[in-house]
Design a protein around this motif. Structure first.
Motif, mmCIF file in Angstrom:
data_model
loop_
_atom_site.group_PDB
_atom_site.id
_atom_site.type_symbol
_atom_site.label_atom_id
_atom_site.label_comp_id
_atom_site.label_asym_id
_atom_site.label_seq_id
_atom_site.Cartn_x
_atom_site.Cartn_y
_atom_site.Cartn_z
ATOM 1 N N LEU A 300 9.258 29.211 -15.621
ATOM 2 C CA LEU A 300 8.587 29.970 -16.676
ATOM 3 C C LEU A 300 8.310 31.439 -16.326
ATOM 4 O O LEU A 300 8.399 32.302 -17.209
ATOM 5 N N PRO A 301 7.963 31.786 -15.082
ATOM 6 C CA PRO A 301 7.694 33.200 -14.778
ATOM 7 C C PRO A 301 8.841 34.139 -15.115
ATOM 8 O O PRO A 301 8.616 35.313 -15.426
ATOM 9 N N PHE A 302 10.086 33.652 -15.083
ATOM 10 C CA PHE A 302 11.220 34.520 -15.384
ATOM 11 C C PHE A 302 11.187 35.023 -16.823
ATOM 12 O O PHE A 302 11.734 36.079 -17.122
ATOM 13 N N SER A 306 7.356 39.867 -17.977
ATOM 14 C CA SER A 306 7.322 41.153 -18.699
ATOM 15 C C SER A 306 6.044 41.318 -19.519
ATOM 16 O O SER A 306 5.731 42.430 -19.956
ATOM 17 N N TYR A 307 5.297 40.238 -19.727
ATOM 18 C CA TYR A 307 4.051 40.317 -20.483
ATOM 19 C C TYR A 307 2.864 40.660 -19.580
ATOM 20 O O TYR A 307 1.747 40.809 -20.065
ATOM 21 N N GLN A 308 3.107 40.749 -18.278
ATOM 22 C CA GLN A 308 2.034 41.088 -17.345
ATOM 23 C C GLN A 308 2.111 42.564 -16.972
ATOM 24 O O GLN A 308 3.212 43.094 -16.739
ATOM 25 N N ALA A 309 0.970 43.205 -16.902
ATOM 26 C CA ALA A 309 0.937 44.643 -16.599
ATOM 27 C C ALA A 309 1.538 44.936 -15.228
ATOM 28 O O ALA A 309 2.179 45.979 -15.032
ATOM 29 N N ILE A 316 -0.834 35.781 -11.599
ATOM 30 C CA ILE A 316 -0.470 34.537 -12.275
ATOM 31 C C ILE A 316 1.005 34.208 -12.064
ATOM 32 O O ILE A 316 1.389 33.043 -11.929
ATOM 33 N N ILE A 317 1.863 35.238 -11.997
ATOM 34 C CA ILE A 317 3.296 35.018 -11.768
ATOM 35 C C ILE A 317 3.513 34.493 -10.352
ATOM 36 O O ILE A 317 4.273 33.539 -10.124
ATOM 37 N N ILE A 318 2.835 35.098 -9.401
ATOM 38 C CA ILE A 318 2.945 34.642 -8.014
ATOM 39 C C ILE A 318 2.429 33.211 -7.882
ATOM 40 O O ILE A 318 3.034 32.370 -7.214
ATOM 41 N N ASN A 508 14.326 40.220 -20.715
ATOM 42 C CA ASN A 508 13.061 40.913 -20.469
ATOM 43 C C ASN A 508 13.204 42.030 -19.452
ATOM 44 O O ASN A 508 12.395 42.968 -19.428
ATOM 45 N N GLY A 509 14.216 41.932 -18.586
ATOM 46 C CA GLY A 509 14.418 42.974 -17.585
ATOM 47 C C GLY A 509 15.256 44.137 -18.078
ATOM 48 O O GLY A 509 15.119 45.261 -17.582
ATOM 49 N N VAL A 510 16.144 43.896 -19.053
ATOM 50 C CA VAL A 510 17.090 44.918 -19.489
ATOM 51 C C VAL A 510 16.739 45.476 -20.867
ATOM 52 O O VAL A 510 16.697 46.703 -21.051
ATOM 53 N N PHE A 511 16.495 44.600 -21.841
ATOM 54 C CA PHE A 511 16.353 45.048 -23.221
ATOM 55 C C PHE A 511 15.220 46.055 -23.428
ATOM 56 O O PHE A 511 15.446 47.124 -24.023
ATOM 57 N N PRO A 512 13.977 45.788 -22.974
ATOM 58 C CA PRO A 512 12.916 46.772 -23.235
ATOM 59 C C PRO A 512 13.155 48.118 -22.540
ATOM 60 O O PRO A 512 12.813 49.172 -23.078
ATOM 61 N N GLN A 513 13.777 48.076 -21.343
ATOM 62 C CA GLN A 513 14.056 49.332 -20.643
ATOM 63 C C GLN A 513 15.087 50.164 -21.395
ATOM 64 O O GLN A 513 14.932 51.379 -21.568
#
Length: 595
Positions: A300-302, A306-309, A316-318, A508-513
């Motif tokens: 789930l973290p993957f 992107s929703y975490q600052a 929470i991701i860790i 989440n890693g590519v699209f928003p950037q």
């Protein structure tokens, strides 16, 4: 019925059923399957039509059914199965089109892939306990339980008021949907000769050829009419109704077999508390919890980082990674040192054909979900297709693979083999179709090229899915059919969860950037709403600077997804090469009146 369906109540078999005890080595099983030391109809120990006395109760029951039902009953069962698949396929096609709108209604479009991760895990991992339900309690009992689960899921999705509730409803829905299709697949395996089984599986999936044209218009009608909630609610009523005839047929033949004394009274002698303890151990509930929770926490973290600052460094991701890793380690240790009954039938996986068939299943689903997770949104935003048109393109895979699988079933019946189809056609054409999408799934490319790629993938997928199931079933005996198909299905669903995870991580890693990079200055303030909502993306006119920026961001994210998906296909080629070239015409696997 098809001219390839041959009805027979065998009294003699050209080659006997291969009984391969679980404790034998893979070499022993291979020797048995290739006729070394097999029992023959002339042996005193062999009875081609007797109920297997050493099999579990569920297997004995279905063999008793096969001795009492008539040709009419069996034809009626297959017609009912076709109708169930038709309704389920229609609902599932509609649901796929509705999901982006459900997540967007809660401003969470980017969670489209994430909503399927946990449901894919549960839907796949639950097949092994379900296989035990089918073997211990019976096929009808498992079928009814899965129908109830699917109905509960539809009700929850119809009444959801958050993405979390919708995702929870999807867990019940996919557990029920996969459970129904799996239960029916086991029934088909119970009632078909091995040489005809590929054709019967293809027949059961043939409704997809029709429902392709229904899912999109149906989704559009609900979106423009009463809303997506009624789309789910209507099928919560329809599904139990369409399943009722098959349940009645099961019940009628069960009573008939009981009257003839073929199904004895079984009394375990256990108390309620002893029974609860027995089934907790038998179904390895602790192991199931550990692997399901472990995979869910780890994957789930993957999709959520992107929703975490703080992104990947968020506590929470860790914590998710740590807890997930510990649970998976705990699963391995529990299964090895503690569990009285192991979750995974490792002795079956010792057979290289079964193992690599399962690996192929997992890889195909990883690859598929990587490129498919945001395909619907891509077609609408980049190619400017409406929901109905999008559904037609999306469902090329369904219609093509299901139609082609009928031809594959005929080819397997004619040749008596399946490996050659996978090695020389299935894998190479899959690599071609997926690889070409990296070039053609981009802005300013005609959608016709995408359709061409989908056709390649469809005919290759229709070949590989049938061949992988045949490989798993041909390498074992009737007693273990439910288990090997459950393992194969588990690999597929876990693969789907991994594929959705990878797709979500890339998105989440590519699209928003890329979106932040390409959006014109006047739209930068709307970055969050554009990222989170499909209707917002579609609200910008085609040809406007903002819409062009969104399209280019889509294209870059899609290219990375497709490259990853293509690279994975190298494992598929290794998998099919590793199979034994089993001739399915050579041995009999099921008893009684069969197709």
């Amino acid at each position: 019925m098809s001219k390839y369906m041959i009805w027979s109540r065998p009294t003699e078999a050209p080659v006997a059923e291969r009984e391969v005890p679980a404790e034998k080595t893979a070499a022993d099983k291979e020797a048995a399957i290739t006729n070394d030391g097999a029992k023959t109809p002339g042996d005193d120990s062999y009875d081609s039509d007797a109920i297997s006395v050493n099999a579990q109760a569920g297997v004995q029951n279905v063999e008793a059914f096969a001795k009492v039902w008539t040709k009419r009953d069996l034809i009626l069962a297959y017609v009912t199965i076709w109708c169930i698949f038709f309704v389920d396929a229609m609902q599932q096609g509609m649901s796929t089109q509705l999901t982006p709108y459900v997540t967007s209604s809660f401003q969470s479009h980017s969670l489209t892939a994430a909503t399927s991760i946990f449901s894919s895990l549960i839907g796949g991992l639950f097949k092994l306990p379900l296989a035990k339900i089918l073997d211990i309690w019976g096929r009808p009992q498992g079928f009814v339980a899965m129908m109830i689960s699917l109905t509960i899921g539809l009700i929850m999705m119809a009444g959801c008021n958050s993405v979390e509730t919708y995702a929870a409803g999807q867990v019940f829905y996919w557990m029920g949907y996969n459970g129904i299709t799996y239960s029916i697949s086991i029934f088909i395996a119970d009632t078909s000769a091995l040489k005809n089984r590929a054709l019967m599986f293809a027949f059961a999936s043939s409704p997809y050829i029709i429902t392709v044209w229904i899912g999109g218009p149906l989704a559009t009608a609900f979106l423009n009419g009463p809303g997506f909630r009624w789309g789910f609610g209507a099928f919560a009523i329809i599904t139990p109704i369409i399943c009722s005839p098959l349940m009645a047929l099961f019940y009628f033949n069960y009573k008939k077999a009981r009257r003839q004394g073929l199904i004895p009274d079984r009394n375990s002698g256990r108390t309620w508390s002893e029974s609860i303890k027995y089934y907790i151990i038998e179904f390895d509930v602790a192991g199931l919890f550990l692997i399901t929770a472990g995979l869910a926490f780890f994957l789930l973290p993957f999709s959520l980082y992107s929703y975490q600052a703080q992104g990947w460094r968020a506590p929470i991701i860790i914590a998710f990674f740590v807890v997930g890793g510990l649970l998976l380690i705990g699963f391995v240790l529990f299964e090895k040192y503690v569990a009285p009954k192991t979750f995974m039938p490792y002795e079956l996986l010792m057979d290289r054909t079964v193992l690599w068939a399962c690996i192929l299943s997992g890889v195909l689903f990883i690859s598929f979900y990587i490129w498919d997770s945001y395909f619907s949104s891509f077609l609408q935003v980049v190619n400017n297709l409406n929901v109905t048109q999008t559904s037609y393109v999306m469902n090329i895979y369904s219609i093509g693979s299901c139609f082609w699988s009928l031809l594959v079933g005929v080819a397997v019946r004619w040749s008596g083999r399946f490996k050659w189809l996978a090695v020389y056609f299935g894998v190479p054409v899959t690599i071609l179709g997926v690889g070409l999408m990296a070039h053609f799934r981009q802005p300013d490319v005609n959608v016709g090229y995408i359709i061409m790629c989908q056709i390649f993938i469809a005919v290759a997928g229709g070949t590989l899915v049938i061949c992988e199931q045949m490989a798993a079933m041909a390498a074992t005996t009737h007693q273990y059919i439910a288990v090997v198909l459950a393992v194969e299905g588990m690999f597929a669903n876990v693969g789907g969860a991994i594929g959705s995870t990878v797709a979500g991580a890339i998105w989440n890693g590519v699209f928003p950037q890329r979106l932040a990079e390409y959006l014109p200055a006047e739209s930068q303030g709307d970055l969050v709403s554009i990222y989170g909502s499909l209707p917002t993306q579609l609200s910008y006119p085609v040809g406007s600077p903002t819409r062009i920026a969104i399209q280019h961001a889509y294209g870059e994210a899609q290219k990375i997804m497709i490259i990853a998906s293509t690279v994975l296909q190298a494992i598929s080629l290794v998998a099919v090469i590793m199979w034994r070239d089993i001739k399915v015409k050579d041995f009999k696997q099921v008893k009684g009146l069969v197709v």
